[in-house]
Design a protein around this motif. Structure first.
Motif, PDB file in Angstrom:
ATOM      1  N   MET A   1       6.191   9.599   3.085  1.00  0.00           N
ATOM      2  CA  MET A   1       7.560   9.606   2.429  1.00  0.00           C
ATOM      3  C   MET A   1       7.117   8.855   1.260  1.00  0.00           C
ATOM      4  SD  MET A   1      10.044   8.555   5.817  1.00  0.00           S
ATOM      5  CE  MET A   1      11.309   8.656   4.803  1.00  0.00           C
ATOM      6  N   ARG A   2       7.466   9.296   0.045  1.00  0.00           N
ATOM      7  CA  ARG A   2       7.278   8.538  -1.039  1.00  0.00           C
ATOM      8  C   ARG A   2       8.490   8.005  -1.688  1.00  0.00           C
ATOM      9  NH1 ARG A   2       3.147  12.817  -3.747  1.00  0.00           N
ATOM     10  NH2 ARG A   2       1.496  11.949  -2.457  1.00  0.00           N
ATOM     11  N   HIS A   3       8.476   6.523  -2.357  1.00  0.00           N
ATOM     12  CA  HIS A   3       9.513   6.088  -2.768  1.00  0.00           C
ATOM     13  C   HIS A   3       9.185   5.530  -4.201  1.00  0.00           C
ATOM     14  CE1 HIS A   3      11.654   6.103   0.870  1.00  0.00           C
ATOM     15  NE2 HIS A   3      10.579   5.805   1.545  1.00  0.00           N
ATOM     16  N   GLU A   4      10.113   5.201  -4.939  1.00  0.00           N
ATOM     17  CA  GLU A   4      10.025   4.824  -6.189  1.00  0.00           C
ATOM     18  C   GLU A   4      10.850   3.428  -6.419  1.00  0.00           C
ATOM     19  OE1 GLU A   4      10.653   5.324 -11.055  1.00  0.00           O
ATOM     20  OE2 GLU A   4      10.244   7.050 -10.278  1.00  0.00           O
ATOM     21  N   VAL A  64       9.341  -2.901 -10.217  1.00  0.00           N
ATOM     22  CA  VAL A  64      10.296  -1.778 -10.699  1.00  0.00           C
ATOM     23  C   VAL A  64       9.415  -0.609 -11.407  1.00  0.00           C
ATOM     24  CG1 VAL A  64      12.386  -1.215 -11.695  1.00  0.00           C
ATOM     25  CG2 VAL A  64      12.424  -3.225 -10.446  1.00  0.00           C
ATOM     26  N   GLY A  65       9.834   0.569 -10.737  1.00  0.00           N
ATOM     27  CA  GLY A  65       9.063   1.748 -11.587  1.00  0.00           C
ATOM     28  C   GLY A  65       7.785   2.026 -10.756  1.00  0.00           C
ATOM     29  N   GLY A  66       7.334   1.378  -9.921  1.00  0.00           N
ATOM     30  CA  GLY A  66       6.109   1.612  -8.965  1.00  0.00           C
ATOM     31  C   GLY A  66       6.483   2.237  -7.932  1.00  0.00           C
ATOM     32  N   ARG A  67       5.561   3.058  -7.301  1.00  0.00           N
ATOM     33  CA  ARG A  67       5.607   4.148  -6.323  1.00  0.00           C
ATOM     34  C   ARG A  67       5.027   3.587  -5.213  1.00  0.00           C
ATOM     35  NH1 ARG A  67       5.240   8.013 -10.755  1.00  0.00           N
ATOM     36  NH2 ARG A  67       7.160   8.956 -10.744  1.00  0.00           N
ATOM     37  N   VAL A  68       5.457   3.751  -4.031  1.00  0.00           N
ATOM     38  CA  VAL A  68       5.026   3.330  -2.858  1.00  0.00           C
ATOM     39  C   VAL A  68       5.221   4.587  -1.724  1.00  0.00           C
ATOM     40  CG1 VAL A  68       5.579   1.768  -0.880  1.00  0.00           C
ATOM     41  CG2 VAL A  68       5.628   0.947  -3.235  1.00  0.00           C
ATOM     42  N   GLU A  69       4.052   4.881  -0.982  1.00  0.00           N
ATOM     43  CA  GLU A  69       3.917   5.985   0.003  1.00  0.00           C
ATOM     44  C   GLU A  69       3.889   5.376   1.459  1.00  0.00           C
ATOM     45  OE1 GLU A  69       2.043   9.938   1.155  1.00  0.00           O
ATOM     46  OE2 GLU A  69       1.607   9.377  -0.660  1.00  0.00           O
ATOM     47  N   VAL A  70       4.942   5.527   2.216  1.00  0.00           N
ATOM     48  CA  VAL A  70       4.708   4.777   3.498  1.00  0.00           C
ATOM     49  C   VAL A  70       4.442   6.033   4.604  1.00  0.00           C
ATOM     50  CG1 VAL A  70       6.323   3.375   2.898  1.00  0.00           C
ATOM     51  CG2 VAL A  70       7.206   5.426   3.991  1.00  0.00           C
ATOM     52  N   SER A  71       3.850   5.520   5.554  1.00  0.00           N
ATOM     53  CA  SER A  71       3.380   6.423   6.684  1.00  0.00           C
ATOM     54  C   SER A  71       3.774   5.758   8.201  1.00  0.00           C
ATOM     55  CB  SER A  71       2.066   6.922   6.480  1.00  0.00           C
ATOM     56  OG  SER A  71       1.054   5.995   6.609  1.00  0.00           O
ATOM     57  N   ALA A  72       3.812   6.609   9.076  1.00  0.00           N
ATOM     58  CA  ALA A  72       3.745   6.044  10.533  1.00  0.00           C
ATOM     59  C   ALA A  72       3.060   6.945  11.463  1.00  0.00           C
ATOM     60  CB  ALA A  72       5.224   5.872  11.139  1.00  0.00           C
ATOM     61  N   GLU A  73       2.314   6.544  12.228  1.00  0.00           N
ATOM     62  CA  GLU A  73       1.479   7.417  13.095  1.00  0.00           C
ATOM     63  C   GLU A  73       1.673   6.631  14.439  1.00  0.00           C
ATOM     64  OE1 GLU A  73      -0.056  10.239  12.799  1.00  0.00           O
ATOM     65  OE2 GLU A  73       0.419  10.193  10.316  1.00  0.00           O
ATOM     66  N   PRO A  74       1.671   7.443  15.507  1.00  0.00           N
ATOM     67  CA  PRO A  74       1.880   6.860  16.917  1.00  0.00           C
ATOM     68  C   PRO A  74       0.521   6.174  17.261  1.00  0.00           C
ATOM     69  CG  PRO A  74       2.179   9.166  16.774  1.00  0.00           C
ATOM     70  CD  PRO A  74       2.100   8.773  15.516  1.00  0.00           C
ATOM     71  N   ALA A  75       0.556   5.022  17.776  1.00  0.00           N
ATOM     72  CA  ALA A  75      -0.484   4.277  18.318  1.00  0.00           C
ATOM     73  C   ALA A  75      -1.247   5.021  19.555  1.00  0.00           C
ATOM     74  CB  ALA A  75      -0.236   2.834  18.604  1.00  0.00           C
ATOM     75  N   ALA A  76      -0.404   5.398  20.305  1.00  0.00           N
ATOM     76  CA  ALA A  76      -0.472   6.177  21.808  1.00  0.00           C
ATOM     77  C   ALA A  76       0.779   7.048  21.976  1.00  0.00           C
ATOM     78  CB  ALA A  76      -0.829   4.831  22.784  1.00  0.00           C
ATOM     79  N   SER A  77       0.452   7.754  23.039  1.00  0.00           N
ATOM     80  CA  SER A  77       1.785   8.479  23.754  1.00  0.00           C
ATOM     81  C   SER A  77       2.910   7.635  24.005  1.00  0.00           C
ATOM     82  CB  SER A  77       1.321   9.275  24.653  1.00  0.00           C
ATOM     83  OG  SER A  77       0.762   8.688  25.882  1.00  0.00           O
ATOM     84  N   ALA A  78       4.044   8.194  24.031  1.00  0.00           N
ATOM     85  CA  ALA A  78       5.237   7.318  24.723  1.00  0.00           C
ATOM     86  C   ALA A  78       4.862   6.946  26.213  1.00  0.00           C
ATOM     87  CB  ALA A  78       6.404   8.273  24.251  1.00  0.00           C
ATOM     88  N   ALA A  79       5.141   5.701  26.240  1.00  0.00           N
ATOM     89  CA  ALA A  79       4.740   5.221  27.746  1.00  0.00           C
ATOM     90  C   ALA A  79       5.867   4.289  28.048  1.00  0.00           C
ATOM     91  CB  ALA A  79       3.427   4.259  27.656  1.00  0.00           C
ATOM     92  N   GLY A  80       6.525   4.616  29.323  1.00  0.00           N
ATOM     93  CA  GLY A  80       7.827   3.901  29.655  1.00  0.00           C
ATOM     94  C   GLY A  80       8.643   3.914  28.764  1.00  0.00           C
ATOM     95  N   ARG A  82       8.964   4.133  25.344  1.00  0.00           N
ATOM     96  CA  ARG A  82       8.595   3.344  24.329  1.00  0.00           C
ATOM     97  C   ARG A  82       7.304   3.836  23.568  1.00  0.00           C
ATOM     98  NH1 ARG A  82      11.693  -1.035  24.066  1.00  0.00           N
ATOM     99  NH2 ARG A  82      12.476  -1.907  25.727  1.00  0.00           N
ATOM    100  N   VAL A  83       7.368   3.716  22.060  1.00  0.00           N
ATOM    101  CA  VAL A  83       6.596   4.116  21.377  1.00  0.00           C
ATOM    102  C   VAL A  83       5.922   3.240  20.307  1.00  0.00           C
ATOM    103  CG1 VAL A  83       5.721   6.306  19.782  1.00  0.00           C
ATOM    104  CG2 VAL A  83       7.345   6.534  21.642  1.00  0.00           C
ATOM    105  N   THR A  84       4.667   2.745  20.230  1.00  0.00           N
ATOM    106  CA  THR A  84       4.451   1.854  18.840  1.00  0.00           C
ATOM    107  C   THR A  84       3.691   2.803  17.907  1.00  0.00           C
ATOM    108  OG1 THR A  84       4.010   0.202  20.527  1.00  0.00           O
ATOM    109  CG2 THR A  84       2.751  -0.009  18.318  1.00  0.00           C
ATOM    110  N   PHE A  85       4.133   2.427  16.555  1.00  0.00           N
ATOM    111  CA  PHE A  85       3.684   3.169  15.547  1.00  0.00           C
ATOM    112  C   PHE A  85       3.141   2.437  14.669  1.00  0.00           C
ATOM    113  CE2 PHE A  85       7.299   5.517  16.824  1.00  0.00           C
ATOM    114  CZ  PHE A  85       6.661   6.917  16.662  1.00  0.00           C
ATOM    115  N   VAL A  86       1.859   2.702  14.007  1.00  0.00           N
ATOM    116  CA  VAL A  86       1.026   2.102  13.005  1.00  0.00           C
ATOM    117  C   VAL A  86       1.881   2.463  11.674  1.00  0.00           C
ATOM    118  CG1 VAL A  86      -1.193   1.614  12.063  1.00  0.00           C
ATOM    119  CG2 VAL A  86      -1.047   1.908  14.429  1.00  0.00           C
ATOM    120  N   VAL A  87       1.924   1.398  11.013  1.00  0.00           N
ATOM    121  CA  VAL A  87       2.782   1.628   9.865  1.00  0.00           C
ATOM    122  C   VAL A  87       1.881   1.384   8.598  1.00  0.00           C
ATOM    123  CG1 VAL A  87       5.055   1.903  10.664  1.00  0.00           C
ATOM    124  CG2 VAL A  87       4.063  -0.344   9.843  1.00  0.00           C
ATOM    125  N   ARG A  88       2.098   1.980   7.514  1.00  0.00           N
ATOM    126  CA  ARG A  88       1.133   1.590   6.268  1.00  0.00           C
ATOM    127  C   ARG A  88       2.077   2.031   5.132  1.00  0.00           C
ATOM    128  NH1 ARG A  88      -4.287   1.065   5.017  1.00  0.00           N
ATOM    129  NH2 ARG A  88      -5.083   2.480   3.156  1.00  0.00           N
TER     130      ARG A  88
END
Length: 123
Positions: A1-4, A64-80, A82-88
């Protein structure tokens, strides 16, 4: 996902500081939105996810005016349920803006809403 980054996204605008750069709360909201999208594969009909914990390091200012791209990937499968995502987050030059983890719980939407307090009852 990209944001300005706009004036509305700055620390000044959201009240988290007095400099006109990307506010940490806005960045976290963007990261959480990425986890919502990434969590869709773990839910079934009638389910949703809710955020439960955020561990993020915001390491680079974005003007202001800069662009940021964000991402989220699951760290592991959903256990119990709950899901933990590694974000960047990276800026338009590919430099790291933020990194961390965000946890989400898988819940039944109707049951979750039924347990949510009614603010009118507090009056």
């Amino acid at each position: 996902m990209r944001h300005e980054v706009t004036d509305a996204d700055t620390a000044v605008a959201v009240g988290s500081g007095d400099v006109p750069v990307l506010a940490t709360p806005r960045l976290i909201a963007w990261l959480e939105a990425a986890t919502v999208r990434a969590a869709a594969r773990f839910t079934e009909s009638g389910q949703t996810t809710v955020g439960t914990e955020v561990r993020v390091r915001h390491v680079r200012a974005t003007p202001v005016g800069g662009r940021v791209e964000v991402s989220a990937e699951p760290a592991a499968s959903a256990a119990g349920g709950r899901v933990t995502f590694v974000v960047r987050a990276v800026d338009g030059s590919g430099r790291l803006v933020a990194t961390g983890e965000i946890d989400r719980a898988i819940v039944d939407r109707q049951r979750f809403l039924a347990r949510t307090p009614d603010p009118a009852a507090d009056r």
